[in-house]
Design a protein around this motif. Structure first.
Motif, PDB file in Angstrom:
ATOM      1  N   LEU A  90       0.808  -1.213   0.000  1.00 30.72           N
ATOM      2  CA  LEU A  90       0.000   0.000   0.000  1.00 30.72           C
ATOM      3  C   LEU A  90       0.843   1.266   0.000  1.00 30.72           C
ATOM      4  CD1 LEU A  90      -2.715   1.478   0.216  1.00 30.72           C
ATOM      5  CD2 LEU A  90      -2.530   1.247   2.714  1.00 30.72           C
ATOM      6  N   TRP A  91       1.838   1.356   0.889  1.00 30.34           N
ATOM      7  CA  TRP A  91       2.598   2.594   0.976  1.00 30.34           C
ATOM      8  C   TRP A  91       3.463   2.821  -0.247  1.00 30.34           C
ATOM      9  CZ3 TRP A  91       1.592   6.676   3.741  1.00 30.34           C
ATOM     10  CH2 TRP A  91       0.784   6.526   4.867  1.00 30.34           C
ATOM     11  N   ASP A  92       3.913   1.754  -0.906  1.00 32.21           N
ATOM     12  CA  ASP A  92       4.620   1.927  -2.179  1.00 32.21           C
ATOM     13  C   ASP A  92       3.682   2.520  -3.216  1.00 32.21           C
ATOM     14  OD1 ASP A  92       6.864   0.857  -1.026  1.00 32.21           O
ATOM     15  OD2 ASP A  92       6.726  -1.089  -2.035  1.00 32.21           O
ATOM     16  N   GLY A 195      10.047  16.810  -5.290  1.00 33.13           N
ATOM     17  CA  GLY A 195      10.092  15.352  -5.377  1.00 33.13           C
ATOM     18  C   GLY A 195      10.864  14.674  -4.263  1.00 33.13           C
ATOM     19  N   PRO A 196      12.122  15.045  -4.031  1.00 39.25           N
ATOM     20  CA  PRO A 196      12.894  14.398  -2.960  1.00 39.25           C
ATOM     21  C   PRO A 196      12.298  14.609  -1.577  1.00 39.25           C
ATOM     22  CG  PRO A 196      14.358  15.528  -4.492  1.00 39.25           C
ATOM     23  CD  PRO A 196      12.954  15.941  -4.849  1.00 39.25           C
ATOM     24  N   VAL A 197      11.692  15.773  -1.345  1.00 41.71           N
ATOM     25  CA  VAL A 197      11.080  16.033  -0.042  1.00 41.71           C
ATOM     26  C   VAL A 197       9.873  15.121   0.160  1.00 41.71           C
ATOM     27  CG1 VAL A 197       9.990  17.762   1.441  1.00 41.71           C
ATOM     28  CG2 VAL A 197      11.907  18.408  -0.034  1.00 41.71           C
ATOM     29  N   LEU A 198       9.061  14.952  -0.870  1.00 44.37           N
ATOM     30  CA  LEU A 198       7.932  14.027  -0.777  1.00 44.37           C
ATOM     31  C   LEU A 198       8.407  12.618  -0.474  1.00 44.37           C
ATOM     32  CD1 LEU A 198       5.718  15.208  -3.768  1.00 44.37           C
ATOM     33  CD2 LEU A 198       4.992  15.115  -1.378  1.00 44.37           C
ATOM     34  N   THR A 199       9.471  12.196  -1.156  1.00 50.78           N
ATOM     35  CA  THR A 199      10.016  10.855  -0.922  1.00 50.78           C
ATOM     36  C   THR A 199      10.430  10.690   0.531  1.00 50.78           C
ATOM     37  OG1 THR A 199      10.787  10.654  -3.202  1.00 50.78           O
ATOM     38  CG2 THR A 199      11.827   9.236  -1.566  1.00 50.78           C
ATOM     39  N   GLU A 200      11.134  11.687   1.070  1.00 49.96           N
ATOM     40  CA  GLU A 200      11.569  11.613   2.469  1.00 49.96           C
ATOM     41  C   GLU A 200      10.386  11.568   3.417  1.00 49.96           C
ATOM     42  OE1 GLU A 200      14.191  14.144   5.763  1.00 49.96           O
ATOM     43  OE2 GLU A 200      14.158  14.777   3.660  1.00 49.96           O
ATOM     44  N   LEU A 205       7.076   8.247   7.096  1.00 51.22           N
ATOM     45  CA  LEU A 205       5.746   7.779   7.491  1.00 51.22           C
ATOM     46  C   LEU A 205       5.661   6.256   7.426  1.00 51.22           C
ATOM     47  CD1 LEU A 205       3.480  10.409   5.704  1.00 51.22           C
ATOM     48  CD2 LEU A 205       3.772  10.126   8.171  1.00 51.22           C
ATOM     49  N   ALA A 206       6.202   5.676   6.363  1.00 48.88           N
ATOM     50  CA  ALA A 206       6.149   4.226   6.199  1.00 48.88           C
ATOM     51  C   ALA A 206       6.935   3.510   7.303  1.00 48.88           C
ATOM     52  CB  ALA A 206       6.687   3.831   4.821  1.00 48.88           C
ATOM     53  N   ARG A 207       7.968   4.185   7.812  1.00 43.24           N
ATOM     54  CA  ARG A 207       8.772   3.576   8.893  1.00 43.24           C
ATOM     55  C   ARG A 207       8.166   3.860  10.271  1.00 43.24           C
ATOM     56  NH1 ARG A 207      13.234   5.986   6.158  1.00 43.24           N
ATOM     57  NH2 ARG A 207      13.559   7.380   7.942  1.00 43.24           N
ATOM     58  N   GLY A 208       7.081   4.578  10.309  1.00 44.37           N
ATOM     59  CA  GLY A 208       6.456   4.879  11.585  1.00 44.37           C
ATOM     60  C   GLY A 208       6.994   6.104  12.267  1.00 44.37           C
TER      61      GLY A 208
END
Length: 212
Positions: A90-92, A195-200, A205-208
Motif C-alpha cells: 500500500l505505501w509503495d 520530489g525528494p522532499v515528498l520521498t523523504e 511515514l512508512a517507517r512509523g
C-alpha cells in the motif's frame, strides 16, 4: 450490463472536470503573477477562454477556484492509487501515486527550480496561499479530497471508507504529509525540489516516524 448512457455521461463528466481544472489553473497562475487583489473573474475567464457566466457556473469565487486545484490533484492521486498493481504494498502505491501528481510540471513550478522566474513564482504562490479568503475554501476542499482518497484506500485494503478508521486515517496522513512537503519547499531559503522532499516524508511515514 452497462447502461447505454454510461459513455456519454462519462464524457460529459470528463469535460466538466477538464473545464474546472483549466479555470483553477488560470486563477492560480494569474493570482501568482499579478497578486490576489489585481485579478478579477473577468480576467480569469479571458485567460481560460470562457465566458464569465461559465466561470460562475463552476465557482462562486477566486478562492473556490484555487482550492479546486487541490481537490483535483487529490482526485488524480486516488485514481492513480486505484490503477496501481494489486500486489504492490500500500505505501509503495501511495508514494508512486503522490509523486506522479505532485512531482509533475506544475509541482516543479510550485517548488521552484532556481531561476529568478521560479523564485518569483514561489514567492507569489506563498503569498497567495496566505490569503485569508482562501483558507476556508482550502479546508472544505481538503475534507472532500480526504473522503475521495479514503474510498480508494478502502478499495485496496478491503475496508469500509465510512465505518472503518483505517482508510480515513491513512487519507488524512497522506494529505498532511503532502502539505508538509509543499510548505517545506515554499519556505526553504533556496529553491528546493519537491520530489525528494515528498520521498523523504513518505519514507518516514512508512517507517512509523522514527525519532531522528
Amino acid at each position: 450490463m452497462p447502461h447505454e448512457d454510461d459513455a456519454p455521461l462519462g464524457l460529459r463528466e470528463r469535460k466538466k472536470r477538464a473545464t474546472r481544472v483549466a479555470l483553477s489553473q488560470a486563477t492560480i497562475g494569474l493570482c501568482i503573477q499579478r497578486g490576489w487583489d489585481n485579478v478579477t473573474v473577468e480576467d480569469i475567464a479571458a485567460a481560460a477562454n470562457v465566458s464569465v457566466r461559465t466561470f460562475r457556473n463552476y465557482f462562486s469565487s477566486k478562492a473556490e477556484a484555487i482550492a479546486a486545484g487541490h481537490l483535483e490533484r487529490m482526485l488524480r492521486i486516488a485514481d492513480e492509487l486505484r490503477d496501481r498493481p494489486d500486489a504492490e504494498p500500500l505505501w509503495d502505491s501511495i508514494v508512486h501515486a503522490v509523486q506522479s501528481q505532485f512531482a509533475a510540471g506544475d509541482a516543479a513550478a510550485a517548488a521552484g527550480g532556481g531561476s529568478a522566474h521560479d523564485r518569483r513564482w514561489q514567492d507569489g504562490l506563498r503569498l497567495m496561499l496566505a490569503e485569508p479568503a482562501l483558507q476556508g475554501e482550502v479546508v472544505k476542499a481538503n475534507a472532500a479530497a480526504q473522503d475521495e482518497l479514503a474510498k480508494a484506500i478502502a478499495e485496496r485494503t478491503g475496508t469500509d471508507a465510512t465505518r472503518d478508521l483505517y482508510p480515513k486515517l491513512v487519507a488524512a496522513v497522506v494529505s498532511a504529509g503532502s502539505a508538509v512537503a509543499v510548505e517545506h519547499c515554499l519556505r526553504a531559503d533556496s529553491p528546493t525540489p519537491l520530489g525528494p522532499v515528498l520521498t523523504e516524508v513518505f519514507e518516514q511515514l512508512a517507517r512509523g516516524l522514527p525519532v531522528p
